[in-house]
Every structure is written in structure tokens, then in C-alpha cells.
Design a protein around this motif. Structure first.
Motif, PDB file in Angstrom:
ATOM      1  N   PHE A  55       0.817  -1.215   0.000  1.00  0.00           N
ATOM      2  CA  PHE A  55       0.000   0.000   0.000  1.00  0.00           C
ATOM      3  C   PHE A  55       0.853   1.269   0.000  1.00  0.00           C
ATOM      4  O   PHE A  55       0.613   2.192  -0.791  1.00  0.00           O
ATOM      5  N   ASP A  56       1.853   1.348   0.878  1.00  0.00           N
ATOM      6  CA  ASP A  56       2.671   2.565   0.959  1.00  0.00           C
ATOM      7  C   ASP A  56       3.430   2.823  -0.339  1.00  0.00           C
ATOM      8  O   ASP A  56       3.602   3.980  -0.756  1.00  0.00           O
ATOM      9  N   ILE A  57       3.882   1.758  -0.982  1.00  0.00           N
ATOM     10  CA  ILE A  57       4.573   1.907  -2.269  1.00  0.00           C
ATOM     11  C   ILE A  57       3.591   2.400  -3.326  1.00  0.00           C
ATOM     12  O   ILE A  57       3.914   3.272  -4.147  1.00  0.00           O
ATOM     13  N   PHE A  58       2.379   1.852  -3.296  1.00  0.00           N
ATOM     14  CA  PHE A  58       1.329   2.284  -4.225  1.00  0.00           C
ATOM     15  C   PHE A  58       1.043   3.776  -4.062  1.00  0.00           C
ATOM     16  O   PHE A  58       0.972   4.523  -5.049  1.00  0.00           O
ATOM     17  N   VAL A  59       0.898   4.227  -2.814  1.00  0.00           N
ATOM     18  CA  VAL A  59       0.591   5.637  -2.552  1.00  0.00           C
ATOM     19  C   VAL A  59       1.702   6.536  -3.087  1.00  0.00           C
ATOM     20  O   VAL A  59       1.435   7.557  -3.736  1.00  0.00           O
ATOM     21  N   GLU A  60       2.940   6.174  -2.838  1.00  0.00           N
ATOM     22  CA  GLU A  60       4.060   7.001  -3.291  1.00  0.00           C
ATOM     23  C   GLU A  60       4.150   7.023  -4.816  1.00  0.00           C
ATOM     24  O   GLU A  60       4.440   8.063  -5.418  1.00  0.00           O
ATOM     25  N   LYS A  61       3.864   5.898  -5.445  1.00  0.00           N
ATOM     26  CA  LYS A  61       3.901   5.838  -6.911  1.00  0.00           C
ATOM     27  C   LYS A  61       2.810   6.726  -7.505  1.00  0.00           C
ATOM     28  O   LYS A  61       3.050   7.475  -8.459  1.00  0.00           O
ATOM     29  N   VAL A  62       1.610   6.661  -6.919  1.00  0.00           N
ATOM     30  CA  VAL A  62       0.514   7.509  -7.395  1.00  0.00           C
ATOM     31  C   VAL A  62       0.846   8.979  -7.157  1.00  0.00           C
ATOM     32  O   VAL A  62       0.623   9.831  -8.027  1.00  0.00           O
ATOM     33  N   ARG A  63       1.392   9.295  -5.995  1.00  0.00           N
ATOM     34  CA  ARG A  63       1.757  10.688  -5.683  1.00  0.00           C
ATOM     35  C   ARG A  63       2.717  11.247  -6.727  1.00  0.00           C
ATOM     36  O   ARG A  63       2.522  12.356  -7.252  1.00  0.00           O
ATOM     37  N   THR A  64       3.747  10.475  -7.046  1.00  0.00           N
ATOM     38  CA  THR A  64       4.750  10.919  -8.022  1.00  0.00           C
ATOM     39  C   THR A  64       4.134  11.129  -9.399  1.00  0.00           C
ATOM     40  O   THR A  64       4.398  12.135 -10.070  1.00  0.00           O
ATOM     41  N   LEU A  65       3.291  10.196  -9.822  1.00  0.00           N
ATOM     42  CA  LEU A  65       2.684  10.287 -11.152  1.00  0.00           C
ATOM     43  C   LEU A  65       1.659  11.414 -11.234  1.00  0.00           C
ATOM     44  O   LEU A  65       1.550  12.091 -12.265  1.00  0.00           O
ATOM     45  N   VAL A  66       0.896  11.628 -10.158  1.00  0.00           N
ATOM     46  CA  VAL A  66      -0.076  12.730 -10.150  1.00  0.00           C
ATOM     47  C   VAL A  66       0.650  14.061 -10.306  1.00  0.00           C
ATOM     48  O   VAL A  66       0.244  14.924 -11.095  1.00  0.00           O
ATOM     49  N   GLU A  67       1.721  14.235  -9.565  1.00  0.00           N
ATOM     50  CA  GLU A  67       2.495  15.479  -9.656  1.00  0.00           C
ATOM     51  C   GLU A  67       3.072  15.655 -11.058  1.00  0.00           C
ATOM     52  O   GLU A  67       3.037  16.754 -11.633  1.00  0.00           O
ATOM     53  N   LYS A  68       3.572  14.572 -11.634  1.00  0.00           N
ATOM     54  CA  LYS A  68       4.181  14.619 -12.970  1.00  0.00           C
ATOM     55  C   LYS A  68       3.147  14.977 -14.037  1.00  0.00           C
ATOM     56  O   LYS A  68       3.360  15.889 -14.851  1.00  0.00           O
ATOM     57  N   ILE A  69       2.006  14.279 -14.033  1.00  0.00           N
ATOM     58  CA  ILE A  69       0.998  14.514 -15.069  1.00  0.00           C
ATOM     59  C   ILE A  69       0.355  15.894 -14.902  1.00  0.00           C
ATOM     60  O   ILE A  69       0.066  16.580 -15.889  1.00  0.00           O
ATOM     61  N   ALA A  70       0.138  16.313 -13.660  1.00  0.00           N
ATOM     62  CA  ALA A  70      -0.434  17.642 -13.424  1.00  0.00           C
ATOM     63  C   ALA A  70       0.469  18.724 -14.004  1.00  0.00           C
ATOM     64  O   ALA A  70      -0.005  19.678 -14.643  1.00  0.00           O
ATOM     65  N   LYS A  71       1.759  18.580 -13.813  1.00  0.00           N
ATOM     66  CA  LYS A  71       2.699  19.573 -14.341  1.00  0.00           C
ATOM     67  C   LYS A  71       2.753  19.525 -15.865  1.00  0.00           C
ATOM     68  O   LYS A  71       2.921  20.556 -16.523  1.00  0.00           O
ATOM     69  N   GLU A  72       2.592  18.338 -16.435  1.00  0.00           N
ATOM     70  CA  GLU A  72       2.536  18.219 -17.899  1.00  0.00           C
ATOM     71  C   GLU A  72       1.317  18.935 -18.463  1.00  0.00           C
ATOM     72  O   GLU A  72       1.307  19.349 -19.623  1.00  0.00           O
ATOM     73  N   ARG A  73       0.276  19.075 -17.630  1.00  0.00           N
ATOM     74  CA  ARG A  73      -0.936  19.788 -18.045  1.00  0.00           C
ATOM     75  C   ARG A  73      -0.905  21.254 -17.599  1.00  0.00           C
ATOM     76  O   ARG A  73      -1.933  21.912 -17.509  1.00  0.00           O
ATOM     77  N   ASN A  74       0.289  21.733 -17.295  1.00  0.00           N
ATOM     78  CA  ASN A  74       0.496  23.134 -16.903  1.00  0.00           C
ATOM     79  C   ASN A  74      -0.194  23.496 -15.590  1.00  0.00           C
ATOM     80  O   ASN A  74      -0.623  24.634 -15.397  1.00  0.00           O
ATOM     81  N   MET A  75      -0.312  22.525 -14.704  1.00  0.00           N
ATOM     82  CA  MET A  75      -0.807  22.788 -13.356  1.00  0.00           C
ATOM     83  C   MET A  75       0.401  22.809 -12.422  1.00  0.00           C
ATOM     84  O   MET A  75       1.075  21.796 -12.254  1.00  0.00           O
ATOM     85  N   GLU A  76       0.673  23.961 -11.845  1.00  0.00           N
ATOM     86  CA  GLU A  76       1.803  24.062 -10.920  1.00  0.00           C
ATOM     87  C   GLU A  76       1.330  23.630  -9.538  1.00  0.00           C
ATOM     88  O   GLU A  76       0.666  24.384  -8.828  1.00  0.00           O
ATOM     89  N   VAL A  77       1.677  22.407  -9.181  1.00  0.00           N
ATOM     90  CA  VAL A  77       1.155  21.835  -7.940  1.00  0.00           C
ATOM     91  C   VAL A  77       2.268  21.181  -7.124  1.00  0.00           C
ATOM     92  O   VAL A  77       3.341  20.851  -7.635  1.00  0.00           O
ATOM     93  N   ARG A  78       1.959  21.009  -5.853  1.00  0.00           N
ATOM     94  CA  ARG A  78       2.780  20.210  -4.947  1.00  0.00           C
ATOM     95  C   ARG A  78       1.868  19.140  -4.365  1.00  0.00           C
ATOM     96  O   ARG A  78       0.782  19.440  -3.866  1.00  0.00           O
ATOM     97  N   VAL A  79       2.291  17.887  -4.433  1.00  0.00           N
ATOM     98  CA  VAL A  79       1.454  16.780  -3.974  1.00  0.00           C
ATOM     99  C   VAL A  79       2.117  16.115  -2.773  1.00  0.00           C
ATOM    100  O   VAL A  79       3.259  15.643  -2.866  1.00  0.00           O
ATOM    101  N   ASN A  80       1.404  16.080  -1.657  1.00  0.00           N
ATOM    102  CA  ASN A  80       1.913  15.452  -0.438  1.00  0.00           C
ATOM    103  C   ASN A  80       1.091  14.212  -0.098  1.00  0.00           C
ATOM    104  O   ASN A  80      -0.133  14.198  -0.286  1.00  0.00           O
ATOM    105  N   ALA A  81       1.764  13.198   0.415  1.00  0.00           N
ATOM    106  CA  ALA A  81       1.074  12.029   0.961  1.00  0.00           C
ATOM    107  C   ALA A  81       0.988  12.207   2.473  1.00  0.00           C
ATOM    108  O   ALA A  81       2.004  12.446   3.133  1.00  0.00           O
ATOM    109  N   GLU A  82      -0.217  12.127   3.016  1.00  0.00           N
ATOM    110  CA  GLU A  82      -0.422  12.397   4.436  1.00  0.00           C
ATOM    111  C   GLU A  82      -1.336  11.351   5.059  1.00  0.00           C
ATOM    112  O   GLU A  82      -2.128  10.709   4.364  1.00  0.00           O
ATOM    113  N   THR A  83      -1.210  11.198   6.371  1.00  0.00           N
ATOM    114  CA  THR A  83      -2.127  10.354   7.128  1.00  0.00           C
ATOM    115  C   THR A  83      -3.091  11.259   7.882  1.00  0.00           C
ATOM    116  O   THR A  83      -2.661  12.148   8.622  1.00  0.00           O
ATOM    117  N   VAL A  84      -4.380  11.044   7.678  1.00  0.00           N
ATOM    118  CA  VAL A  84      -5.408  11.891   8.267  1.00  0.00           C
ATOM    119  C   VAL A  84      -6.211  11.072   9.274  1.00  0.00           C
ATOM    120  O   VAL A  84      -6.622   9.943   8.981  1.00  0.00           O
TER     121      VAL A  84
END
Length: 307
Positions: free
Chosen positions: A3-32
Motif C-alpha cells: 500500500f505505501d509503495i502504491f501511494v508514493e507511486k501515485v503521488r509521483t505520477l499525479v504530480e508529474k501529469i499535473a505539471k505536464e498539463r500546466n498545473m503548478e502543484v505540490r502533492v503530499n502524501a499524508e495520514t489523516v
């Protein structure tokens, strides 16, 4: 994939694809920490210059991934969803320090007292049988989402208000912002889900047949955190008047309660067994309200646990 590896992989890809779409974002993985002490993993996506972040909870996506959904499909859905919601823009959190700025947006919520004991050590609350009335600041309210923040002991010290004052204003605000909704349960199922009461074997509960034998729901207009609607002044009295007697209150979840006429060919022990089974097998842990059955005594205008 763990699960933790999955979350980190998704976090990295979300940040990458968002930036490719000209969205300047920072993506954090957090426990709520959510209601009833539930800890969930989420992604928080921050746009440049914004302090508002949608929380994307990862547990359901991990389940979908393990059931065969492609990782790329999950990532693109998250980015698409963020793109649709990012227009919420910037929220001035500094207003939260000023009571006059937030007092009209302080609302109340009904939660299980024992399951939230850790949270309640740092938050003002009012005991209500085995439950607790807690207070939240409504930061975002739209047809798509509701965003709130827990009011803490530190907050009320800063504001210079006590718990009773907080309850009075929250009671008024919650009813104004989230009006109560009371409806025959079968009518609700028919309206929202298109269930045919005759075809599905519920004809005996047809609301046109005998209202006093039916089950009803109390929630709010958003069907979210609606159990607190039973606390609005006069709501339970009106419900009891509808059925011309005392009523059993069934704590379906934090989002709603159900009620039936007390003693109307209904065995309280059977209801309690159903509540416990539903909480164990159906209701999400984070949405559980109580295992107890309550009774509203019309003459005394009082709610108590039925023992």
C-alpha cells in the motif's frame, strides 16, 4: 504492490501529469485521522498560492488497483478531478483566528464519545448520552463538496467563548446551513433509487397504508453529518407528533438517524441486534454513531438510551 509503495507511486505520477498539463502543484502524501479514530492515507494537492487542498483518499483506489484497474487510469482520474475542483481558489485561513469572521460558519456534529475520546481531549464538546456534540468550522460548502475543520480548545480560548455559547451559535448555524430533512424511509428509497415497494416486498411499509407503522429518516438537506439534525429545536417533538407517541431512534450512522413509533409491534431487542449487526457488517467504521437504541419520550421532551 504494498500500500505505501502504491501511494508514493501515485503521488509521483499525479504530480508529474499535473505539471505536464500546466498545473503548478505540490502533492503530499499524508495520514489523516478521521471520525472514530480512523486513520486514512490521502494525497493533498496544493496549487501555487493556494492553501486549500482537496484530500484524495487512497484506500479505495488501492482496492481498485488490486482488482485489476490500471495505475495510469487511477492517476488520470485523480488529476482530472483536481482540475475540476481547483477553481475553489485560495481560502483566507487567517479569518479563523477572528471569531466575528467565523461565528456564522460554526456548525455542530454528532459523534460517538468513546470512539473519539482521544480527539475530545483537545476539543470542546457537549455530552449527549453516549455521544458527543462537537463543533466544526465550515470552510467550503458547494454542491460538490463540504470542507470543515474541527474547533479545538485552543480556538475557543483565542475567541474568548465558552462551550455553551458555541453550542447556541452552532445550533442556529447548522439548521440554517443544513436544514433538517424528515421523510418516510420507503418514500426515500422509491425516490432516490427507484425501488418498487410492491415488487421488492416492502408493500407492507407503503407510506400510504399506515404512517404509524412506518420507519422514517432524519437527516439534513445534504445527507451529510445529518444525525445532528435530530438536535434541532422541535424536530424530535414534531416527529413524535407525526406518530402520536414516543419514538425509538435508531443511530443509522453519523449521516442520519431512523425512527419508528415506540412499542408499535416492534421488539426493542430485535432493533438493538440489527443496529449491532449493521455497524459490524455494513456501516463504515468512520461513520458509526452508536450501538445503542434511544427513545424519545414525548411528554418529557427527553432522549435517553433504552436499556
Amino acid at each position: 504492490m504494498e500500500f505505501d509503495i502504491f501511494v508514493e507511486k501515485v503521488r509521483t505520477l499525479v504530480e508529474k501529469i499535473a505539471k505536464e498539463r500546466n498545473m503548478e502543484v505540490r502533492v503530499n502524501a499524508e495520514t489523516v485521522v478521521k471520525n472514530n479514530g480512523c486513520r486514512l492515507k490521502c494525497l493533498s494537492i496544493f496549487a501555487r498560492g493556494s492553501n486549500v487542498s482537496p484530500s484524495v483518499y487512497m484506500e479505495r483506489y488501492y482496492e481498485q488497483y488490486n482488482n485489476g484497474r490500471m495505475l495510469q487510469d487511477i492517476v488520470e482520474e485523480i488529476v482530472d478531478s483536481y482540475g475540476d475542483r481547483r477553481e475553489q481558489g485560495r481560502l483566507d485561513i487567517s479569518k479563523f483566528t477572528d471569531y466575528d469572521s467565523v461565528r456564522d460558519f460554526i456548525i455542530m456534529m454528532l459523534v460517538n464519545r468513546e470512539l473519539n475520546s482521544e480527539m475530545l481531549t483537545n476539543a470542546p464538546y457537549i455530552p449527549f448520552e453516549d455521544l458527543a456534540i462537537v463543533f466544526r468550522w465550515l470552510a467550503v460548502k458547494s454542491p460538490e463538496s463540504i470542507g470543515t475543520s474541527l474547533v479545538t480548545n485552543r480556538d475557543i480560548r483565542r475567541w474568548g467563548v465558552n462551550v455553551r455559547e458555541l453550542y447556541d451559535i452552532a445550533s442556529e448555524n447548522t439548521r440554517r446551513l443544513f436544514p433538517e430533512h424528515v421523510e418516510n424511509l420507503v418514500s426515500l428509497l422509491m425516490r432516490q433509487y427507484g425501488i418498487d415497494v410492491k415488487k421488492d416486498g416492502m408493500a407492507e411499509n407503503n407510506p400510504e397504508k399506515d404512517p404509524e407503522k412506518d420507519m422514517y429518516i432524519i437527516t439534513n438537506s445534504y445527507y451529510t453529518n445529518g444525525a445532528a439534525a435530530m438536535l434541532y429545536p422541535g424536530v424530535l417533538a414534531r416527529c413524535a407528533d407525526m406518530l402520536d407517541g414516543d419514538i425509538y431512534i435508531i443511530p443509522s450512522s453519523i449521516h442520519e438517524v431512523l425512527f419508528v413509533k415506540a412499542g408499535n409491534e416492534v421488539d426493542a431487542k430485535d432493533i438493538i441486534e440489527c443496529i449491532i449487526l449493521a455497524n459490524k457488517n455494513i456501516v463504515k467504521k468512520s461513520e458509526k454513531l452508536s450501538d445503542n437504541l434511544y427513545i424519545y419520550r414525548r411528554r418529557e421532551d427527553k432522549v435517553e438510551i433504552l436499556k
